[in-house]
Design a protein around this motif. Structure first.
Motif, PDB file in Angstrom:
ATOM      1  N   ASN A   1      -0.143  -6.013 -24.536  1.00 43.37           N
ATOM      2  CA  ASN A   1      -1.069  -6.836 -23.732  1.00 43.37           C
ATOM      3  C   ASN A   1      -1.201  -8.261 -24.268  1.00 43.37           C
ATOM      4  N   VAL A   2      -0.083  -8.909 -24.389  1.00 40.76           N
ATOM      5  CA  VAL A   2      -0.062 -10.325 -24.765  1.00 40.76           C
ATOM      6  C   VAL A   2       0.343 -11.116 -23.519  1.00 40.76           C
ATOM      7  N   ARG A   3      -0.475 -12.087 -23.166  1.00 42.87           N
ATOM      8  CA  ARG A   3      -0.176 -12.902 -21.983  1.00 42.87           C
ATOM      9  C   ARG A   3      -0.040 -14.364 -22.370  1.00 42.87           C
ATOM     10  N   ASN A   4       0.814 -15.066 -21.643  1.00 39.82           N
ATOM     11  CA  ASN A   4       0.971 -16.507 -21.826  1.00 39.82           C
ATOM     12  C   ASN A   4       0.188 -17.208 -20.724  1.00 39.82           C
ATOM     13  N   TYR A   5      -0.672 -18.151 -21.128  1.00 35.86           N
ATOM     14  CA  TYR A   5      -1.449 -18.935 -20.153  1.00 35.86           C
ATOM     15  C   TYR A   5      -0.661 -20.211 -19.869  1.00 35.86           C
ATOM     16  N   ASP A   6       0.136 -20.209 -18.781  1.00 35.91           N
ATOM     17  CA  ASP A   6       1.011 -21.357 -18.524  1.00 35.91           C
ATOM     18  C   ASP A   6       0.238 -22.579 -18.012  1.00 35.91           C
ATOM     19  N   GLY A   7      -0.972 -22.364 -17.529  1.00 39.91           N
ATOM     20  CA  GLY A   7      -1.808 -23.522 -17.161  1.00 39.91           C
ATOM     21  C   GLY A   7      -2.143 -24.334 -18.397  1.00 39.91           C
ATOM     22  N   SER A   8      -2.454 -23.602 -19.475  1.00 39.47           N
ATOM     23  CA  SER A   8      -2.702 -24.174 -20.803  1.00 39.47           C
ATOM     24  C   SER A   8      -3.634 -25.387 -20.776  1.00 39.47           C
ATOM     25  N   TRP A   9      -3.528 -26.246 -21.801  1.00 44.07           N
ATOM     26  CA  TRP A   9      -4.563 -27.276 -21.959  1.00 44.07           C
ATOM     27  C   TRP A   9      -4.552 -28.312 -20.833  1.00 44.07           C
TER      28      TRP A   9
ATOM     29  N   PHE B   1      -4.166 -16.391 -16.152  1.00 46.98           N
ATOM     30  CA  PHE B   1      -4.661 -17.498 -15.337  1.00 46.98           C
ATOM     31  C   PHE B   1      -5.993 -17.971 -15.913  1.00 46.98           C
ATOM     32  N   ARG B   2      -6.498 -19.093 -15.362  1.00 47.14           N
ATOM     33  CA  ARG B   2      -7.669 -19.724 -15.987  1.00 47.14           C
ATOM     34  C   ARG B   2      -8.880 -18.787 -16.038  1.00 47.14           C
ATOM     35  N   ASP B   3      -9.095 -17.988 -14.990  1.00 47.67           N
ATOM     36  CA  ASP B   3     -10.264 -17.106 -15.016  1.00 47.67           C
ATOM     37  C   ASP B   3     -10.124 -16.021 -16.086  1.00 47.67           C
TER      38      ASP B   3
ATOM     39  N   GLU C   1      -4.389 -27.691 -17.808  1.00 49.35           N
ATOM     40  CA  GLU C   1      -5.308 -27.172 -16.790  1.00 49.35           C
ATOM     41  C   GLU C   1      -6.711 -27.022 -17.380  1.00 49.35           C
ATOM     42  N   TYR C   2      -6.827 -26.292 -18.489  1.00 46.48           N
ATOM     43  CA  TYR C   2      -8.166 -25.999 -19.021  1.00 46.48           C
ATOM     44  C   TYR C   2      -8.919 -27.279 -19.351  1.00 46.48           C
ATOM     45  N   GLY C   3      -8.220 -28.256 -19.944  1.00 44.99           N
ATOM     46  CA  GLY C   3      -8.865 -29.504 -20.349  1.00 44.99           C
ATOM     47  C   GLY C   3      -9.257 -30.395 -19.178  1.00 44.99           C
ATOM     48  N   SER C   4      -8.911 -29.971 -17.959  1.00 39.20           N
ATOM     49  CA  SER C   4      -9.302 -30.718 -16.763  1.00 39.20           C
ATOM     50  C   SER C   4     -10.334 -29.968 -15.931  1.00 39.20           C
ATOM     51  N   LEU C   5     -10.681 -28.741 -16.312  1.00 39.01           N
ATOM     52  CA  LEU C   5     -11.634 -27.947 -15.521  1.00 39.01           C
ATOM     53  C   LEU C   5     -13.041 -28.509 -15.676  1.00 39.01           C
ATOM     54  N   VAL C   6     -13.808 -28.451 -14.606  1.00 39.49           N
ATOM     55  CA  VAL C   6     -15.201 -28.908 -14.636  1.00 39.49           C
ATOM     56  C   VAL C   6     -16.090 -27.761 -15.113  1.00 39.49           C
TER      57      VAL C   6
END
Lengths: 282, 100
Positions: free
Chosen positions: A254-262, A147-149, A264-269
């Motif tokens: 310990n490989v994780r997929n960040y499904d929020g991806s860009w 997740f994003r955090d 989500e991340y590219g919209s975070l303040v």
């Protein structure tokens, strides 16, 4: 996990088309592909309407996943073979999703629909409806989902692998070049992420390169296999393809997929963003 | 959330502001006819893969590139071909890819 436990080739697929313990599933975003033709006996999953919540940006619940697979005629002890278009992006996403909900035996058809078509193999238009089942899923295995955090904490600490194209990574493109470029996110990448495009792991026909080649691709790009890894792309399907390479083919822990991806991340303040071809500083 | 999926033949231009795009499009021909089965890959100036679309039943493909030089690679059953192309913002660049 060895390659032949997670990947099948066309010969294996043809030999198991009538095997009642195996269910072939085509996964696409473009539902017209399955409607036109598909591998004999394959059922369809729609990346969007079947696997996304539809209201919130999240996956369907465990109960909804159980109902979906039950309706498709899939049992928890079936061997599920996934394939699709887009070099198996959505099939790999579905693979990761099935693993998230604990399906034991799931495999990808190497090369997906593209390799099958380019080799001139048989596709049929008959729509298949398997008898409904009662499918039992497990709780989500969050050891494979970031997740994003988690991503923000991983900057400069873990391997961050941006699997988009070099132009998307650098900020010169905002989306894959088969899509219009006007997007709401800012351009760039997560600082310290290495750019290892998913496409480096596949041949032109969409099949995966050898384990030796794959390991060298990641090591040469600076991935430290002793560290935890998070892969991301734009919406998490290309990075599911790379998650499959790292976790399932290479056996990295310990490989994780960040499904929020860009998206989500590219919209975070307020989060850090790097531009250009270099990873940037933490 | 919109998907990253490639639409057969490429995304329609109907609701796209061309002024903000550098479009590369065309038709793949095999043996003198539009190829109904095939894929077109877009490589950047360093020959790195950037995107891919399956062709339409009429052999059509379309990309939304950045301005600059690109390479197109067409894959059809049993054959491939490559072509260099330059894209410009606000322009639609059309080309035919001929596969023997």
């Amino acid at each position: 996990m060895s390659r032949n436990e997670v990947l099948v080739d066309a010969e294996w697929a043809i030999a198991h088309l009538a095997d009642e313990t195996v269910v072939f599933v085509e996964v696409d975003e473009d539902t017209a592909a399955y409607d036109t033709n598909h591998i004999s006996g394959a059922v369809r999953l729609d990346w969007k309407s079947d696997l996304q919540d539809g209201t919130r940006r999240d996956f369907v619940s465990k109960e909804a996943f159980e109902a979906l697979l039950g309706k498709k005629g899939i049992l928890a002890d079936h061997t599920v073979v996934l394939y699709g278009g887009n070099n198996n992006w959505f099939a790999a996403y579905a693979y990761w999703y099935f693993k998230l909900y604990g399906h034991k035996d799931v495999r990808l058809l190497d090369g997906g629909r593209k390799k099958w078509e380019l080799e001139g193999r048989e596709l049929v238009s008959d729509v298949v409806e398997l008898p409904a089942t009662t499918y039992v899923a497990q709780e989500q295995d969050l050891s494979i989902r970031a997740f994003r955090d988690d991503v923000i904490k991983a900057i400069g600490v873990q391997n961050l692998v941006d699997v988009r194209s070099p132009d998307e990574y650098a900020g010169r493109l905002l989306a894959p070049a088969h899509l219009p470029q006007e997007q709401s996110q800012v351009a760039g990448h997560i600082p310290t992420a290495a750019n290892i495009p998913w496409s480096k792991t596949a041949a032109e026909d969409g099949s995966f390169k050898s384990d030796e080649e794959l390991k060298a691709i990641y090591e040469n790009a600076g991935v430290d296999f002793d560290k935890d890894t998070i892969a991301y792309c734009r919406i998490g399907e290309r990075s599911a393809h790379s998650w499959f390479v790292l976790h399932e083919l290479l056996g990295a822990k310990n490989v994780r997929n960040y499904d929020g991806s860009w998206t989500e991340y590219g919209s975070l303040v307020g989060v850090p963003v790097a531009l250009g071809d270099e990873p940037g500083q933490a | 959330m919109s998907s990253c999926g490639a639409v057969v033949g490429g995304v329609s231009l109907d609701r796209v502001d061309i002024a903000k795009e550098a479009v590369i499009q065309g038709v793949v021909h095999k043996d003198g006819k539009p190829a109904p089965i095939g894929y077109v890959r877009l490589h950047d100036a360093n020959d790195e893969f950037t995107a891919e679309v399956p062709v339409s039943s009429l052999g059509e493909f379309r990309f939304f590139a950045a301005p600059g030089n690109w390479t197109l690679v067409a894959l059809v059953p049993g054959a491939t071909t490559r072509a260099e192309v330059s894209a410009e913002l606000g322009q639609i660049t059309d080309l035919d890819l001929l596969v023997a």
